[in-house]
Design an enzyme around this catalytic site. Structure first.
Site, PDB file in Angstrom:
ATOM      1  N   TRP A 112       0.738  -1.331   0.078  1.00 41.48           N
ATOM      2  CA  TRP A 112       0.083  -0.266   0.023  1.00 41.48           C
ATOM      3  C   TRP A 112       0.935   1.297   0.008  1.00 41.48           C
ATOM      4  O   TRP A 112       1.974   1.343   0.655  1.00 41.48           O
ATOM      5  CB  TRP A 112      -0.940   0.019   1.054  1.00 41.48           C
ATOM      6  CG  TRP A 112      -1.884   1.210   1.198  1.00 41.48           C
ATOM      7  CD1 TRP A 112      -1.712   2.348   1.939  1.00 41.48           C
ATOM      8  CD2 TRP A 112      -3.344   1.253   0.508  1.00 41.48           C
ATOM      9  NE1 TRP A 112      -2.861   3.130   1.521  1.00 41.48           N
ATOM     10  CE2 TRP A 112      -3.580   2.460   1.029  1.00 41.48           C
ATOM     11  CE3 TRP A 112      -3.726   0.226  -0.420  1.00 41.48           C
ATOM     12  CZ2 TRP A 112      -4.904   2.910   0.228  1.00 41.48           C
ATOM     13  CZ3 TRP A 112      -4.992   0.699  -0.780  1.00 41.48           C
ATOM     14  CH2 TRP A 112      -5.447   2.190  -0.565  1.00 41.48           C
TER      15      TRP A 112
ATOM     16  N   ASP B  95       3.717   3.596 -20.073  1.00 38.43           N
ATOM     17  CA  ASP B  95       2.336   4.144 -20.151  1.00 38.43           C
ATOM     18  C   ASP B  95       2.442   5.226 -19.335  1.00 38.43           C
ATOM     19  O   ASP B  95       1.420   5.431 -18.340  1.00 38.43           O
ATOM     20  CB  ASP B  95       1.420   2.895 -19.783  1.00 38.43           C
ATOM     21  CG  ASP B  95      -0.014   3.194 -19.977  1.00 38.43           C
ATOM     22  OD1 ASP B  95      -0.433   4.116 -20.809  1.00 38.43           O
ATOM     23  OD2 ASP B  95      -0.927   2.708 -19.327  1.00 38.43           O
TER      24      ASP B  95
END
Length: 278
Positions: free
Chosen positions: A95, A186
């Site tokens: 996280w 990307d």
């Protein structure tokens, strides 16, 4: 190498170091393709992506890309485990606690991306089982041509004809780097986060070895980055004249991909680039 488990709880147990029988999953925003979850177990928080089992190979490639990018000076999301359970594939990552951009955020990000392009290289262009000896051949055969084929039904007769001409002219339109350079693949606003230190964290790569110009071109789509980012990049990695035109061709790959995924709103831009550079 990231380990693949056959049970989500088994993966979470290995990561947390304690047995997990039931984890708390909460849906969060995480993109257009995958389901995304905040996973809490044994005092740990993780980010989980879930998709159909057929996407497991894509998750493995993402892991490999993140591991390669982690060798750069830019912080990168940390992959922890893969899971194939029933009909689903999972990618589990650490996280990321978010913050606000530091005063030097864009300058640091720009310089470090340029350093990554300059300093991390490979012997061939491409990724995985799709590798070529030259940059232009890789971009033609493994990036642009497959997207044109997928988008073929969206294109009118004139644009189809022009697309073939463009593919044949790539050696005139593009330039090759001195060596294959590591790319995020990307890189737009949606594929980096800001950590608690106020610096960039790369996420969701489609990594490969190519020309760093293609990464820089992608940052100009969908609103672009701050001008300080581009100034810092250019100070470390000087751009060859003609970059603006080459950027259009590199970004055609992404525009075609959006045309395929999201529909004809992207068709005018695809037609414009194909016809202009054919």
């Amino acid at each position: 190498m990231i380990e693949c488990y056959y049970n989500l709880n088994a993966a979470l147990s290995a990561i947390s170091g304690q047995a997990v029988t039931k984890a708390k999953l909460r849906p969060v925003s995480g993109g257009d393709i995958n389901e995304a979850f905040l996973i809490e177990c044994n005092g740990h928080r993780l980010f989980g992506k879930r998709n159909q089992l057929s996407r497991l190979k894509d998750f493995q490639s993402e892991c490999d890309g993140l591991m390669a990018l982690s060798k750069s000076r830019i912080s990168t999301a940390t992959p922890l485990a893969l899971v194939q359970e029933d009909d689903y594939a999972w990618l589990l990552l650490a996280w990321i606690d978010t913050g606000i951009k530091s005063p030097d955020f864009w300058a640091t990000f720009g310089e470090n991306l340029a350093r990554m392009h300059r300093e991390i290289s490979a012997k061939q262009f491409g990724w995985g089982d799709k590798q070529r000896a030259t940059w232009i051949e890789y971009f033609r055969q493994d990036k642009l041509l497959p997207k044109i084929k997928q988008a073929w039904s969206h294109l009118d007769r004139k644009t189809r004809h022009c697309s073939n001409k463009l593919l044949n002219k790539l050696s005139e339109r593009l330039i090759s780097p001195d060596q294959p350079e590591l790319l995020h693949g990307d890189l737009w606003h949606g594929n980096f986060m800001v950590n608690r230190d106020g610096q960039a964290v790369l996420i969701d790569p489609n990594a490969y070895y190519g020309h760093g110009e293609a990464d820089l071109a992608m940052t100009r789509l969908f609103g672009g980055f701050d001008s300080v980012f581009y100034q810092a990049y250019a100070e470390y990695y000087k751009l060859t004249p003609g970059f603006t035109e080459r950027a259009d061709i590199y970004n055609l790959y992404h525009l075609l991909n959006h045309l395929i995924l999201f529909g004809n709103a992207y068709l005018p831009d695809c037609q414009r680039v194909i016809q202009k550079y054919s």
